[in-house]
Design a protein around this motif. Structure first.
Motif, PDB file in Angstrom:
ATOM      1  N   ARG A 220      44.480  67.257  35.714  1.00  0.00           N
ATOM      2  CA  ARG A 220      44.005  66.155  34.838  1.00  0.00           C
ATOM      3  C   ARG A 220      42.693  65.448  35.303  1.00  0.00           C
ATOM      4  N   ASP A 221      42.574  65.451  36.789  1.00  0.00           N
ATOM      5  CA  ASP A 221      41.694  64.672  37.384  1.00  0.00           C
ATOM      6  C   ASP A 221      40.262  65.401  37.705  1.00  0.00           C
ATOM      7  N   ILE A 222      40.706  66.816  38.081  1.00  0.00           N
ATOM      8  CA  ILE A 222      39.478  67.449  38.655  1.00  0.00           C
ATOM      9  C   ILE A 222      38.933  68.711  37.811  1.00  0.00           C
ATOM     10  N   ILE A 223      40.123  69.523  37.096  1.00  0.00           N
ATOM     11  CA  ILE A 223      39.787  70.619  36.298  1.00  0.00           C
ATOM     12  C   ILE A 223      39.168  70.212  35.040  1.00  0.00           C
ATOM     13  N   TRP A 224      40.139  69.427  34.293  1.00  0.00           N
ATOM     14  CA  TRP A 224      39.641  69.048  32.911  1.00  0.00           C
ATOM     15  C   TRP A 224      38.108  68.364  33.000  1.00  0.00           C
ATOM     16  N   PRO A 225      38.041  67.358  33.772  1.00  0.00           N
ATOM     17  CA  PRO A 225      36.442  66.818  33.524  1.00  0.00           C
ATOM     18  C   PRO A 225      35.379  67.777  33.738  1.00  0.00           C
ATOM     19  N   LEU A 226      35.739  68.621  34.832  1.00  0.00           N
ATOM     20  CA  LEU A 226      34.626  69.477  35.150  1.00  0.00           C
ATOM     21  C   LEU A 226      34.343  70.728  34.467  1.00  0.00           C
ATOM     22  N   MET A 227      35.425  71.048  33.582  1.00  0.00           N
ATOM     23  CA  MET A 227      35.094  72.174  32.464  1.00  0.00           C
ATOM     24  C   MET A 227      35.049  71.654  31.009  1.00  0.00           C
ATOM     25  N   ALA A 228      34.419  70.598  31.100  1.00  0.00           N
ATOM     26  CA  ALA A 228      33.948  69.876  29.781  1.00  0.00           C
ATOM     27  C   ALA A 228      32.957  70.621  28.923  1.00  0.00           C
ATOM     28  N   PRO A 229      31.980  71.258  29.631  1.00  0.00           N
ATOM     29  CA  PRO A 229      30.862  72.096  28.752  1.00  0.00           C
ATOM     30  C   PRO A 229      31.477  73.261  27.926  1.00  0.00           C
ATOM     31  N   ALA A 230      32.644  73.839  28.606  1.00  0.00           N
ATOM     32  CA  ALA A 230      33.409  74.780  28.184  1.00  0.00           C
ATOM     33  C   ALA A 230      34.185  74.157  26.844  1.00  0.00           C
ATOM     34  N   VAL A 231      34.703  73.180  27.029  1.00  0.00           N
ATOM     35  CA  VAL A 231      35.549  72.278  26.002  1.00  0.00           C
ATOM     36  C   VAL A 231      34.494  72.064  24.764  1.00  0.00           C
ATOM     37  N   ILE A 233      31.848  73.586  23.887  1.00  0.00           N
ATOM     38  CA  ILE A 233      31.614  74.924  23.090  1.00  0.00           C
ATOM     39  C   ILE A 233      32.610  75.237  22.394  1.00  0.00           C
ATOM     40  N   ILE A 234      33.968  75.180  22.784  1.00  0.00           N
ATOM     41  CA  ILE A 234      35.116  75.871  22.113  1.00  0.00           C
ATOM     42  C   ILE A 234      35.284  74.877  20.762  1.00  0.00           C
ATOM     43  N   VAL A 235      35.432  73.392  20.969  1.00  0.00           N
ATOM     44  CA  VAL A 235      35.388  72.470  20.026  1.00  0.00           C
ATOM     45  C   VAL A 235      34.546  72.815  18.823  1.00  0.00           C
ATOM     46  N   VAL A 236      33.244  72.928  19.248  1.00  0.00           N
ATOM     47  CA  VAL A 236      32.341  73.127  18.090  1.00  0.00           C
ATOM     48  C   VAL A 236      32.604  74.267  17.304  1.00  0.00           C
ATOM     49  N   LEU A 237      32.641  75.370  18.400  1.00  0.00           N
ATOM     50  CA  LEU A 237      32.998  76.861  17.538  1.00  0.00           C
ATOM     51  C   LEU A 237      34.142  76.667  16.871  1.00  0.00           C
ATOM     52  N   THR A 238      35.133  76.084  17.244  1.00  0.00           N
ATOM     53  CA  THR A 238      36.300  75.793  16.212  1.00  0.00           C
ATOM     54  C   THR A 238      36.174  75.180  14.851  1.00  0.00           C
ATOM     55  N   PHE A 239      35.250  73.959  15.144  1.00  0.00           N
ATOM     56  CA  PHE A 239      34.836  73.412  14.080  1.00  0.00           C
ATOM     57  C   PHE A 239      34.107  74.213  12.896  1.00  0.00           C
ATOM     58  N   ILE A 240      33.202  74.829  13.335  1.00  0.00           N
ATOM     59  CA  ILE A 240      32.355  75.867  12.492  1.00  0.00           C
ATOM     60  C   ILE A 240      33.227  77.101  11.925  1.00  0.00           C
ATOM     61  N   GLY A 241      34.102  77.475  12.945  1.00  0.00           N
ATOM     62  CA  GLY A 241      34.870  78.421  12.165  1.00  0.00           C
ATOM     63  C   GLY A 241      35.942  78.126  11.219  1.00  0.00           C
ATOM     64  N   SER A 242      36.463  77.025  11.337  1.00  0.00           N
ATOM     65  CA  SER A 242      37.351  76.311  10.515  1.00  0.00           C
ATOM     66  C   SER A 242      36.882  76.086   9.311  1.00  0.00           C
ATOM     67  N   LEU A 310      30.141  64.881  22.669  1.00  0.00           N
ATOM     68  CA  LEU A 310      30.944  65.815  23.924  1.00  0.00           C
ATOM     69  C   LEU A 310      30.330  66.136  25.001  1.00  0.00           C
ATOM     70  N   THR A 311      28.804  66.200  24.791  1.00  0.00           N
ATOM     71  CA  THR A 311      27.993  66.815  25.949  1.00  0.00           C
ATOM     72  C   THR A 311      27.850  65.276  26.870  1.00  0.00           C
ATOM     73  N   SER A 312      27.858  64.225  26.101  1.00  0.00           N
ATOM     74  CA  SER A 312      27.705  62.734  26.987  1.00  0.00           C
ATOM     75  C   SER A 312      28.660  62.792  28.116  1.00  0.00           C
ATOM     76  N   ARG A 313      29.770  63.333  27.885  1.00  0.00           N
ATOM     77  CA  ARG A 313      30.941  63.451  28.862  1.00  0.00           C
ATOM     78  C   ARG A 313      31.120  64.377  29.767  1.00  0.00           C
ATOM     79  N   GLU A 314      29.879  65.308  29.694  1.00  0.00           N
ATOM     80  CA  GLU A 314      29.940  66.255  30.384  1.00  0.00           C
ATOM     81  C   GLU A 314      29.333  65.890  31.896  1.00  0.00           C
ATOM     82  N   VAL A 315      30.060  66.532  33.051  1.00  0.00           N
ATOM     83  CA  VAL A 315      29.532  66.138  34.395  1.00  0.00           C
ATOM     84  C   VAL A 315      28.841  67.408  35.045  1.00  0.00           C
ATOM     85  N   GLU A 316      27.579  67.202  35.402  1.00  0.00           N
ATOM     86  CA  GLU A 316      26.974  68.321  35.918  1.00  0.00           C
ATOM     87  C   GLU A 316      27.395  68.741  37.300  1.00  0.00           C
TER      88      GLU A 316
END
Lengths: 318, 279, 363
Positions: A220-231, A233-242, A310-316
């Motif tokens: 919850r605290d380490i992996i989830w915030p740091l994988m935000a860029p992948a999230v 992309i997947i959310v946007v691709l799912t949206f377009i796909g749907s 979504l990008t605004s909540r990404e951490v570099e």
């Protein structure tokens, strides 16, 4: 003599520069020409076509926004449009929960590289590489009410009451198709998430573990915030796909969104409007183009907003 | 999620394996059933759907080979996918090479031009595209499909290849220049050989969706002799709608080549297919 | 066999000038080193010479012929790159023969030249290997071999040793110097390491901010740096500088006082300096010594001491917090924290005026 040398020099430099320009043009021209002709030109034409009346393949007179009006406000079209739109919304929400939720769980488990890690990766990804046509027909056969494997299996394990014509009932048809789509695609977000998790430095996770964090807290605290860029992309691709969803409902439910338009989608409606069908009547390129432009504006606007947010909540990760 | 908890020790590990295992079965079982059913007769499919076929008889496959257009569809799909990917890789790599290896006026503008192509869903422009291809005489023609697929996949290809080409050190190029090689020769003999793995990835990234697509053939191809495999299957399903063994055999046959390549080259496939989504 | 001449060479990148009118002549068979801090333009100058970059203005002549319009390969140069730039997909043999292949030389000639070069560099055993299978030193030698087979008029080296470890670097330095003896051709070598410059060069070109600051033989630069920058750049550890000002000027006889209190008198051309002019006195660490009778004395507190047996380095802080370093041949029993008095002899010092240019003492 000195003068002669100077001109040779100027000419040589000019020749080299021209040669370079020619070389760059040679490299770029084919790709740009192809893209312009077969992507940009048709996209621009779609807007152009939408403000004309059409008779088959022949362009009629300029009608302004009449086609848009017909799509949005004509009582008959409007009913179909709203129905299809909300079906697409249902598909998006359901896929976010079922497909991407499952993918995230699988990715978090696979990230621990359990025994059989490679096998699981291949197993989950296998359906992804198959054509939607194959998947659609295969599951149509499996879901056949009388001799489909799904109902046979239910009867065999004593759940005969649950056996039903999955694709024949308005209550279950869309849900079944969404599950088939999730089955088809779940491997894709799984492996994108997995790759994102693998890019998080192991030290970070080790450090959290040494700090006494539980596996759940690490996720919850380490992996989830740091994988935000992948999230993102997947959310946007799912949206377009749907909102472009076409193949599965076309193959499993047909062009009219059977049963009773419960599986009708914007994509199907567009196809019917543009190329004609029982419900939509004759082919109409004008209203078809108008509908396409509207769908495009909708998808473009929302995917841009979603990407921004979504990008605004990404951490570099430095 | 409780399976994530390491403190539950062995139990947690067990739960994880059960969860992964059940999922793997759900993913693989339907595919295995499809393959097994393709050896069964209609009677067998009804009477004993879950058992192994009585014999691995190739009768159903023989029907497909002898009586249907599926082999023809197969060839068409191979031609379309093969040529599209070939043109894509050549043209896309050329453009990516210019954008990644040279500084020139307009570089950024042209990069943006390709990038914006990524965001245009060509399906929604199907009407003008149809009229355009009709004028060019490319409707009901494999060349039309090749044009569409090439154009549609170019932005992503340029994008992926630019990334890989940028990572090559510029001293290699300078060195070849000192050695007297022409710009063309530098590209072909020095730089491109170094990005062949990237080209395989970009190739797979494009080949799989092109091979699997049935939307564009649905609209642009009408004659049975030009149908692609995915599209042809729909016709085939109408024709053999009650001969289930044959239907399963058709699906299996359609799925087989790509599945075999995937199992042998899974690493590259996964890298390739997710290439667009992983930065 | 080549002389090189740069005439008013300039280069700008997008409006920013990075080389400001460079003029330079290089004699045949000379080993010339371009040295300077990073960003000084030394690599750019080399790339202009090689033809990898186009000049903004000016001319380049090799053996009396203007070449700045010619592509790199037609200038008769060969270059060894910092990263070696070996083609990863080619064997050592293919790497070394690529230029000859491009030039459409015959198979026999290629074979002969590659083998001859491989012989010189002890690469014969490695000809079938790919670069990946070579050590850093071996890669370096292949890169040099690739230059040798072309039989160039001039060799260009762009920081070729910076990727090697310290020990190998010393060894390669010697090998390169020997190679220069053996090949008898002009070599131009770019480095930011002044030790490499001092040990290898016949002629050093010191650069800063796109300007050539000084051109000369290593010891000439060491003994007579034309300005404060060159003085500080050449020599290790770097020269100590003390700020001060002229307190009286009288017909070529001057009196100066350093900010730390030391005073000294000197003579130079009349009118060169005026009273109140700011000056810098440069003293090399070797010339700043304790226990000697010098013309100027400075007291400092030792902040760190490095006793290596054969030599000693003492880092000092003067009463006005100037830091300085002394280099003493032999052991020196000084403890950190101790106060010591050091002195210098004016004859071995370097004086720089308000414009940081060297001022020569008279008599």
């Amino acid at each position: 003599m000195a003068q002669a040398i100077d001109t040779t020099y100027e000419n040589a430099v000019a020749r080299r520069r021209n040669l370079r320009k020619l070389w760059l043009a040679f490299l770029l021209f084919p790709a740009m020409a192809i893209l312009l002709t077969f992507v940009f030109l048709p996209m621009a034409s779609a807007v152009w076509y939408s403000v004309y009346d059409w008779d088959g393949l022949v362009r009629g007179e300029f009608v302004g926004l009449a086609n848009f009006q017909e799509v949005l406000f004509d009582a008959r079209n409007n009913k179909f449009l709203i129905n299809a739109f909300f079906n697409n919304v249902k598909v998006f929400i359901a896929l976010m929960i079922v497909q991407n939720g499952l993918a995230l769980t699988l990715a978090l488990l696979l990230a621990r590289e359990p025994k059989g890690y490679r096998f699981y990766q291949i197993a989950f990804f296998l359906p992804v590489i198959l054509s939607t046509v194959i998947i659609g027909f295969q599951w149509k056969l499996f879901l056949n009410p009388i001799f489909g494997l799904v109902n046979t299996l239910l009867r065999n394990v004593g759940l005969g009451d649950w056996a039903m014509p999955w694709l024949g009932l308005p209550e279950t048809a869309l849900g079944s198709m969404i599950l088939v789509n999730a089955w088809h695609w779940v491997g894709f977000p799984t492996l994108v998430f997995l790759a994102a998790i693998h890019r998080i430095p192991k030290d970070l996770i080790e450090a959290a573990r040494l700090d006494g964090a539980s596996e759940w807290m690490i996720a919850r605290d380490i992996i989830w915030p740091l994988m935000a860029p992948a999230v993102t992309i997947i959310v946007v691709l799912t949206f377009i796909g749907s909102f472009n969803w076409f193949e599965i409902p076309y193959i499993m439910g047909g062009l009219e969104g059977a049963p009773a338009y419960s599986t009708d989608m914007l994509g199907l409606l567009f196809y019917r409007t543009a190329f004609g069908s029982v419900s939509a009547g004759n082919s109409d390129f004008g209203t078809g183009s108008a509908l396409a432009v509207l769908i495009f504006i909708f998808i473009f606007t929302f995917s841009t907003i979603a990407t921004r947010y979504l990008t605004s909540r990404e951490v570099e990760l430095s | 999620m409780s399976t994530m908890n390491k403190k539950s020790g062995d139990l947690g590990t067990w739960l994880m394996h059960i969860f992964l295992g059940v999922n793997a079965v759900i993913m693989l079982y339907p595919i295995i059933m499809m393959a097994l059913s393709s050896f069964k007769t209609n009677k067998e499919i009804f009477s004993s759907p879950f058992s192994l076929p009585q014999s691995f008889s190739l009768d159903n496959f023989a029907v497909i080979w002898n009586e249907t257009n599926v082999p023809r569809y197969f060839i068409n799909s191979t031609i379309v996918t093969g040529l599209s990917v070939l043109v894509l890789l050549v043209v896309g790599t050329m453009a990516a090479y210019a954008l990644s290896r040279y500084k020139f006026k307009g570089n950024i503008m042209i990069s943006l031009f390709f990038l914006s192509g990524l965001m245009l869903p060509l399906r929604l422009a199907i009407i003008p595209l149809f009229i355009q291809l009709k004028t060019l005489g490319l409707v009901d023609n494999l060349l039309g499909l090749i044009c569409i697929y090439t154009a549609m996949s170019l932005p992503a290809t340029v994008f992926i290849m630019t990334g890989f080409l940028r990572s090559l050190p510029s001293e290699l190029e300078d060195s070849a220049r000192m050695d007297g090689a022409s710009e063309f020769r530098i590209m072909v003999e020095i730089m491109v050989p170094l990005i062949t793995p990237a080209m395989v990835i970009a190739g797979i990234y494009n080949a799989v969706p092109i091979w699997n697509d049935f939307f564009f053939p649905l609209i642009f191809i009408q004659s049975p002799e030009w149908k692609t495999l995915a599209q042809g299957l729909t016709a085939f399903f109408g024709e053999y709608s009650i001969n289930y063994g044959v239907l399963y055999a058709g699906l299996t046959l359609a799925a087989l080549p790509i599945m075999l390549v995937f199992i042998v080259q899974s690493r590259r496939f996964i890298a390739g297919m997710t290439a667009g989504a992983i930065k | 066999m080549a002389t090189i001449e740069l005439r008013d060479v300039t280069k700008d990148f997008g409006g920013v000038q990075v080389i400001h009118g460079a003029n330079l002549s290089i004699e045949d068979n000379e080993f010339v080193v371009f040295v300077g801090p990073s960003g000084c333009g030394k690599s750019t100058l080399l790339r202009l010479l090689s033809g990898l970059e186009e000049l903004s203005s000016g001319e380049i002549h090799i053996d009396g012929e203007r070449v700045d319009h010619l592509p790199p390969a037609r200038r008769g140069l060969a270059m060894v790159f910092q990263s070696y730039a070996l083609y990863p997909h080619m064997t050592v043999f293919q790497n070394m023969s690529y230029a000859l292949k491009v030039a459409k030389k015959s198979k026999q000639e290629i074979e002969a030249k590659v083998h001859a070069a491989a012989e010189i560099l002890q690469l014969t055993e490695l000809l079938d290997r790919k670069p990946k299978a070579l050590s850093g030193g071996q890669r370096q030698r292949v890169a040099i071999g690739r230059a040798i087979v072309r039989d160039p008029k001039v060799f260009l080296f762009d920081e070729p040793l910076s990727n090697l470890d310290a020990k190998l670097r010393v060894q390669m330095r010697i090998e390169l110097t020997n190679l220069h003896q053996q090949l008898q051709s002009t070599m131009i070598y770019v480095t930011h390491d002044q030790v490499e410059a001092m040990t290898m060069a016949d002629k050093i070109v010191v650069m800063r901010n796109g300007h050539i600051e000084q051109v000369g033989a290593p010891l000439e630069l060491f003994n007579k740096p034309v300005n404060k920058f060159v003085a500080g750049f050449i020599g290790s550890p770097a020269m100590n500088f003390f700020q001060g000002k002229i307190i009286s000027a009288n017909e070529g006889a001057y009196e100066a006082q350093l900010d730390n209190g030391a005073q000294f008198k000197f003579k130079t051309k009349a009118g060169l300096l005026n009273a109140e002019d700011k000056i810098d006195l440069g003293v090399r660490p070797e010339d700043l010594q304790p226990n000697q009778d010098g013309s100027g004395k400075i007291v400092g507190k030792a902040t760190a001491v490095e006793r290596l047996g054969a030599q000693t380095y003492v880092y000092l802080s003067s009463p006005i917090k100037e830091s300085m370093i002394i280099h003493h041949a032999g052991d020196l029993d000084v403890q950190s924290g101790e106060e010591i008095e050091v002195s210098f002899n004016l004859e071995s010092c370097h004086l720089f005026g308000p414009d940081e240019q060297r001022i020569e003492f008279d008599g």
